[in-house]
Design a protein around this motif. Structure first.
Motif, short mmCIF file in Angstrom:
data_model
loop_
_atom_site.label_atom_id
_atom_site.label_comp_id
_atom_site.label_asym_id
_atom_site.label_seq_id
_atom_site.Cartn_x
_atom_site.Cartn_y
_atom_site.Cartn_z
N LYS A 267 0.87 58.81 -15.40
CA LYS A 267 1.71 57.62 -15.45
C LYS A 267 2.21 57.31 -14.05
N LEU A 268 2.02 56.09 -13.62
CA LEU A 268 2.47 55.63 -12.31
C LEU A 268 3.50 54.55 -12.53
N GLN A 269 4.64 54.66 -11.89
CA GLN A 269 5.73 53.71 -12.10
C GLN A 269 6.14 53.09 -10.76
N PRO A 270 6.19 51.77 -10.66
CA PRO A 270 6.62 51.15 -9.40
C PRO A 270 8.08 51.50 -9.09
N ILE A 271 8.35 51.63 -7.80
CA ILE A 271 9.72 51.87 -7.34
C ILE A 271 10.32 50.61 -6.73
N GLY A 272 9.49 49.58 -6.58
CA GLY A 272 9.92 48.32 -6.00
C GLY A 272 8.73 47.39 -5.86
N HIS A 273 8.90 46.38 -5.00
CA HIS A 273 7.83 45.42 -4.78
C HIS A 273 7.91 44.87 -3.36
N VAL A 274 6.87 44.19 -2.96
CA VAL A 274 6.78 43.57 -1.64
C VAL A 274 7.22 42.12 -1.74
N GLU A 275 8.05 41.69 -0.78
CA GLU A 275 8.35 40.26 -0.60
C GLU A 275 7.71 39.86 0.72
N SER A 276 6.71 39.00 0.65
CA SER A 276 5.93 38.64 1.82
C SER A 276 5.56 37.16 1.78
N PRO A 277 5.40 36.55 2.96
CA PRO A 277 4.87 35.19 2.97
C PRO A 277 3.38 35.15 2.59
N LEU A 278 2.72 36.30 2.54
CA LEU A 278 1.31 36.35 2.16
C LEU A 278 1.19 36.23 0.64
N THR A 279 0.55 35.17 0.19
CA THR A 279 0.39 34.96 -1.25
C THR A 279 -1.06 34.82 -1.67
N ASP A 280 -1.93 34.60 -0.71
CA ASP A 280 -3.34 34.35 -1.01
C ASP A 280 -4.19 35.43 -0.35
#
Length: 131
Positions: A2-15
């Protein structure tokens, strides 16, 4: 397993098509945004520190086993385990980044080519000669 995210990325890269293939190829500054329950785990993260960020490349094609390196069809097809292709059976991203700032649950980093919203699964220090 089981892998659980600890957070996420906020980036101007969307594509994915317009994102750099490696972080040192023009990736903009990005934020790592941690879930509140991991605040204690990020206590010693400081500006100037280099860390390894592991991400789950959630938009990858998990059925890909071989690619033309860097998408160049003039190059021989290579097994994904010999490349840095995001498309692979278990799309774990490995990114060496430098921390520019820490603001609460957010860490500003340089050289991260991950797309906006990419799950963060771990952060580890870059070990130097102190090993």
């Amino acid at each position: 397993m089981k892998l659980q995210p600890i957070g996420h990325v906020e980036s101007p890269l969307t594509d994915r098509a317009s994102a750099p293939e490696q972080g040192d190829e023009g990736a903009p500054e990005s934020w790592l945004v941690f879930a509140p329950e991991y605040a204690r785990a990020m206590r010693e993260l400081t500006a100037g520190q280099e860390v390894l960020v592991l991400t789950w490349l959630d938009r990858a094609d998990r059925s890909v086993l071989a690619v033309h390196p860097r998408g160049d069809t003039t190059r021989q097809e290579t097994g994904v385990f010999s490349t840095r292709s995001p498309d692979r059976p278990n799309p774990i991203g490995l990114h060496r980044v430098r921390i520019h700032a820490v603001d609460g649950l957010k860490v500003l980093v340089a050289d991260l080519e991950a797309l906006d919203g990419t799950p963060v699964v771990d952060v580890k220090p870059v070990l130097g000669s102190e090993r």
